[in-house]
Design an enzyme around this catalytic site. Structure first.
Site, short mmCIF file in Angstrom:
data_model
loop_
_atom_site.label_atom_id
_atom_site.label_comp_id
_atom_site.label_asym_id
_atom_site.label_seq_id
_atom_site.Cartn_x
_atom_site.Cartn_y
_atom_site.Cartn_z
CG HIS A 1 -0.56 -2.94 2.00
ND1 HIS A 1 0.09 -3.09 0.77
CD2 HIS A 1 -0.79 -1.92 2.32
CE1 HIS A 1 0.14 -1.96 0.14
NE2 HIS A 1 -0.44 -1.05 1.18
CE1 TYR B 1 1.77 0.73 -4.89
CE2 TYR B 1 1.29 -0.81 -3.26
CZ TYR B 1 1.22 0.37 -3.57
OH TYR B 1 0.88 1.24 -2.88
NE ARG C 1 -1.08 2.93 5.84
CZ ARG C 1 -0.79 1.70 6.30
NH1 ARG C 1 -0.06 1.66 7.41
NH2 ARG C 1 -1.19 0.83 5.94
CE LYS D 1 -4.79 3.00 6.51
NZ LYS D 1 -5.66 2.62 5.54
CG HIS E 1 -0.89 7.14 -0.34
ND1 HIS E 1 -0.82 6.85 1.03
CD2 HIS E 1 -1.57 6.28 -0.92
CE1 HIS E 1 -1.41 5.64 1.08
NE2 HIS E 1 -1.52 5.44 -0.02
NE ARG F 1 1.15 3.27 1.98
CZ ARG F 1 1.56 2.24 2.97
NH1 ARG F 1 2.77 2.53 3.61
NH2 ARG F 1 0.82 1.21 3.12
#
Length: 306
Positions: free
Chosen positions: A278, A287, A157, A181, A252, A255
């Site tokens: 994730h 994806y 990210r 995150k 992004h 990404r």
């Protein structure tokens, strides 16, 4: 914060401290959570409620319905419903109420558009153009080439990239240590072209730009301090504007591109999930739709009876 009944306001302040100190969320995420919860509590107060124990699923549903009437997108409504569910679960867990109405709250299924991604030729053109513009040895050119190579090589990210320090790049093993995150740490590999671009940046570019206040920041801006996300986004948009036919993507989008190309190259979904950081495999599964759509288009173009 808007005017709220005392119990609501106090809970909101304590919840903010929980998000910052216990969950270690980014300031952007904290603002988003608090904004959604604050709106819900204001709606409850407008209905005459002043206690957390008075919150029920009918109140939460009426709040969501109000969002719909105001024309909020389904994705926005789904995000806000999630924020409220997390809040009411915390309220119950910490003994501030005797029930969790959010557990009964559904949310609209968000229509998830397929993320835009570059094809392999467009990605190569982007990186080749960035490398060519750095041939004159300009520090900014060397930095931009290294950033683009690293974003595409790792799929990290933009916030993770901007937060990198020099010692979080292990060039001997060609891996980068990333804090994602919730400050979750993961190690992501990168390839030879990205390593070469990083080497040129660290040897010739960074020393020419960095100032003492930058600390150990891997990437710095034109003024020599740690680069910020807005500068990286603007640079990616600008560089992609020079690639004929390429979609206008930000970091992004790179990404998404990295994930798509990994899957198209044979990587399994679990590996891509871990590389991207994730929390849920369901997030990574979008994806597979991207690659399936590309396969369908290729089939229609190539098969005589498509």
């Amino acid at each position: 914060m808007r005017d709220l009944p005392e119990e609501f306001a106090r809970a909101l302040g304590e919840y903010e401290r929980h998000l910052v100190s216990e969950r270690d969320l980014t300031s952007h995420t904290v603002r988003a959570y608090l904004g959604d919860v604050s709106e819900m509590l204001a709606h409850a107060a407008a209905l005459g409620l002043s206690s957390l124990d008075e919150l029920d699923v009918r109140t939460l549903r009426s709040w969501l319905a109000n969002q719909q009437v105001r024309g909020k997108a389904r994705t926005t409504m789904a995000r806000r419903a999630t924020a409220v569910r997390v809040f009411t679960a915390w309220v119950l867990r910490t003994g501030r109420a005797h029930s969790d109405p959010g557990a009964q709250l559904g949310s609209p299924k968000a229509h998830r558009p397929l993320p835009l991604a570059l094809d392999v030729a467009e990605a190569r053109a982007l990186l080749d153009a960035a490398a060519a513009s750095a041939d004159d040895g300009s520090p900014v050119g060397l930095r931009d080439a290294a950033i683009l190579e690293l974003l595409y090589a790792t799929g990290i990210r933009v916030g993770e990239l901007c937060g990198l320090d020099v010692d979080e790049v292990d060039r001997a093993r060609r891996v980068v240590r990333v804090f994602g995150k919730g400050r979750k740490e993961r190690t992501v590999p990168y390839g030879v072209p990205a390593d070469a671009a990083l080497g040129r940046w660290l040897d010739r570019g960074r020393p020419a730009l960095v100032v003492p206040g930058a600390g150990a920041a891997l990437f710095v801006g034109a003024r020599g301090r740690r680069i910020d996300q807005r500068a990286v986004r603007a640079m990616v948009h600008r560089r992609l504007g020079d690639v004929p036919g390429a979609p206008d993507l930000g970091p992004h989008g790179l990404r998404h591109t990295a994930a798509t190309h990994l899957l198209e190259g044979g990587a399994d979904l679990r590996t891509v999930q871990e590389l991207l950081g994730h929390a849920s495999l369901a997030t990574t599964q979008i994806y597979t739709h991207v690659t399936a759509e590309r396969l369908r288009k290729a089939y229609q173009l190539a098969h005589p009876r498509a």
